[in-house]
Write a protein that holds these residues in place. Sequence first.
Motif, PDB file in Angstrom:
ATOM      1  N   ALA A 130      -9.666   4.308  24.240  1.00  0.00           N
ATOM      2  CA  ALA A 130     -10.119   4.936  25.492  1.00  0.00           C
ATOM      3  C   ALA A 130     -10.199   3.905  26.618  1.00  0.00           C
ATOM      4  N   ALA A 131     -10.672   2.705  26.313  1.00  0.00           N
ATOM      5  CA  ALA A 131     -10.742   1.653  27.335  1.00  0.00           C
ATOM      6  C   ALA A 131      -9.335   1.277  27.810  1.00  0.00           C
ATOM      7  N   THR A 132      -8.400   1.196  26.896  1.00  0.00           N
ATOM      8  CA  THR A 132      -7.016   0.901  27.274  1.00  0.00           C
ATOM      9  C   THR A 132      -6.462   2.013  28.151  1.00  0.00           C
ATOM     10  N   GLY A 133      -6.731   3.251  27.783  1.00  0.00           N
ATOM     11  CA  GLY A 133      -6.285   4.388  28.593  1.00  0.00           C
ATOM     12  C   GLY A 133      -6.899   4.361  29.983  1.00  0.00           C
ATOM     13  N   ALA A 134      -8.185   3.982  30.078  1.00  0.00           N
ATOM     14  CA  ALA A 134      -8.846   3.899  31.386  1.00  0.00           C
ATOM     15  C   ALA A 134      -8.190   2.834  32.254  1.00  0.00           C
ATOM     16  N   VAL A 135      -7.825   1.701  31.665  1.00  0.00           N
ATOM     17  CA  VAL A 135      -7.147   0.645  32.425  1.00  0.00           C
ATOM     18  C   VAL A 135      -5.789   1.143  32.931  1.00  0.00           C
ATOM     19  N   VAL A 136      -5.064   1.838  32.093  1.00  0.00           N
ATOM     20  CA  VAL A 136      -3.758   2.373  32.486  1.00  0.00           C
ATOM     21  C   VAL A 136      -3.923   3.364  33.643  1.00  0.00           C
ATOM     22  N   LEU A 137      -4.852   4.296  33.502  1.00  0.00           N
ATOM     23  CA  LEU A 137      -5.067   5.285  34.558  1.00  0.00           C
ATOM     24  C   LEU A 137      -5.521   4.632  35.865  1.00  0.00           C
ATOM     25  N   ALA A 138      -6.407   3.645  35.779  1.00  0.00           N
ATOM     26  CA  ALA A 138      -6.889   2.967  36.984  1.00  0.00           C
ATOM     27  C   ALA A 138      -5.745   2.236  37.696  1.00  0.00           C
ATOM     28  N   THR A 139      -4.900   1.551  36.948  1.00  0.00           N
ATOM     29  CA  THR A 139      -3.807   0.841  37.608  1.00  0.00           C
ATOM     30  C   THR A 139      -2.774   1.808  38.187  1.00  0.00           C
ATOM     31  N   LEU A 140      -2.525   2.914  37.497  1.00  0.00           N
ATOM     32  CA  LEU A 140      -1.612   3.910  38.064  1.00  0.00           C
ATOM     33  C   LEU A 140      -2.180   4.505  39.346  1.00  0.00           C
ATOM     34  N   TRP A 141      -3.485   4.733  39.378  1.00  0.00           N
ATOM     35  CA  TRP A 141      -4.127   5.261  40.582  1.00  0.00           C
ATOM     36  C   TRP A 141      -4.080   4.237  41.712  1.00  0.00           C
ATOM     37  N   LEU A 142      -4.383   2.963  41.393  1.00  0.00           N
ATOM     38  CA  LEU A 142      -4.361   1.921  42.419  1.00  0.00           C
ATOM     39  C   LEU A 142      -2.956   1.691  42.963  1.00  0.00           C
ATOM     40  N   VAL A 145       0.628   5.949  42.069  1.00  0.00           N
ATOM     41  CA  VAL A 145       1.582   6.763  41.320  1.00  0.00           C
ATOM     42  C   VAL A 145       1.165   8.230  41.363  1.00  0.00           C
ATOM     43  N   PHE A 146      -0.138   8.491  41.225  1.00  0.00           N
ATOM     44  CA  PHE A 146      -0.618   9.873  41.250  1.00  0.00           C
ATOM     45  C   PHE A 146      -0.409  10.516  42.619  1.00  0.00           C
ATOM     46  N   GLY A 147      -0.621   9.735  43.697  1.00  0.00           N
ATOM     47  CA  GLY A 147      -0.379  10.252  45.041  1.00  0.00           C
ATOM     48  C   GLY A 147       1.093  10.570  45.268  1.00  0.00           C
ATOM     49  N   LEU A 148       1.960   9.724  44.748  1.00  0.00           N
ATOM     50  CA  LEU A 148       3.393   9.949  44.880  1.00  0.00           C
ATOM     51  C   LEU A 148       3.821  11.217  44.140  1.00  0.00           C
ATOM     52  N   LEU A 160      -6.229  11.771  44.879  1.00  0.00           N
ATOM     53  CA  LEU A 160      -5.214  11.149  44.045  1.00  0.00           C
ATOM     54  C   LEU A 160      -4.555   9.942  44.713  1.00  0.00           C
ATOM     55  N   ASP A 161      -4.728   9.827  46.038  1.00  0.00           N
ATOM     56  CA  ASP A 161      -4.125   8.710  46.760  1.00  0.00           C
ATOM     57  C   ASP A 161      -4.873   7.429  46.478  1.00  0.00           C
ATOM     58  N   SER A 162      -4.131   6.319  46.498  1.00  0.00           N
ATOM     59  CA  SER A 162      -4.699   5.005  46.228  1.00  0.00           C
ATOM     60  C   SER A 162      -5.632   4.580  47.352  1.00  0.00           C
ATOM     61  N   PRO A 163      -6.732   3.922  47.017  1.00  0.00           N
ATOM     62  CA  PRO A 163      -7.605   3.407  48.066  1.00  0.00           C
ATOM     63  C   PRO A 163      -7.064   2.120  48.689  1.00  0.00           C
ATOM     64  N   GLU A 165      -4.658   0.076  50.914  1.00  0.00           N
ATOM     65  CA  GLU A 165      -3.872   0.426  52.090  1.00  0.00           C
ATOM     66  C   GLU A 165      -2.360   0.221  51.912  1.00  0.00           C
ATOM     67  N   PRO A 166      -1.891  -0.896  51.330  1.00  0.00           N
ATOM     68  CA  PRO A 166      -0.425  -1.050  51.235  1.00  0.00           C
ATOM     69  C   PRO A 166       0.247   0.014  50.379  1.00  0.00           C
ATOM     70  N   PHE A 167      -0.462   0.577  49.433  1.00  0.00           N
ATOM     71  CA  PHE A 167       0.127   1.561  48.558  1.00  0.00           C
ATOM     72  C   PHE A 167      -0.109   2.986  49.039  1.00  0.00           C
ATOM     73  N   ALA A 168      -1.084   3.196  49.891  1.00  0.00           N
ATOM     74  CA  ALA A 168      -1.440   4.548  50.322  1.00  0.00           C
ATOM     75  C   ALA A 168      -0.512   5.069  51.375  1.00  0.00           C
TER      76      ALA A 168
END
Length: 168
Positions: A130-142, A145-148, A160-163, A165-168
């Motif tokens: 679960a911790a590994t999954g949380a890291v994966v989801l957090a990096t995808l969000w940052l 990827v979810f916003g795209l 779903l958009d990254s907080p 600025e360069p990625f948002a």
Amino acid sequence: MSDGRPSGSAPDHGSPAHPSADPPARGWRTRYHDAQTRYRGFRDGLRHRPMVDRCWRWSIGVLGTLIVIVGIILIPYPGPGWLVVFTGLAVLASEFEGARRVLHFARRHYDRWNEWQKQQHIVVRLLLLAATGAVVLATLWLLDVFGLVSDWLGVDAGWLDSPLEPFA
């Protein structure tokens, strides 16, 4: 005919010309040793040419470092993250003694970590998953990827958009 067969006879492709002409069966250890010997000969030839040797070492250093960096990025994701890291370290270890020591250190501790995980209760292993999954989801969000994907699907979900600025 000059090959010793009677005139008009078909050639025998199934048997060697001499019984000892068959190469001996070669295992992977022999092939590895032969490849290692050829590489050492190649490197000895480069060492006699300082400029070429320096360029070779720089190239190996850059390539190995890039492979290690990609591997480190891939570690939390499903797939061969650690394999890529160890491959990069092996590339570096082919030229640098310090990298060889780091490779042995990392492999030893990786094996110890895996043995420790295997001895743990299923709940602990699920928590690690679960911790590994949380890291994966957090990096995808940052990385937005979810916003795209939400933009592709026409979903208007601002959360779903990254907080960042360069990625948002």
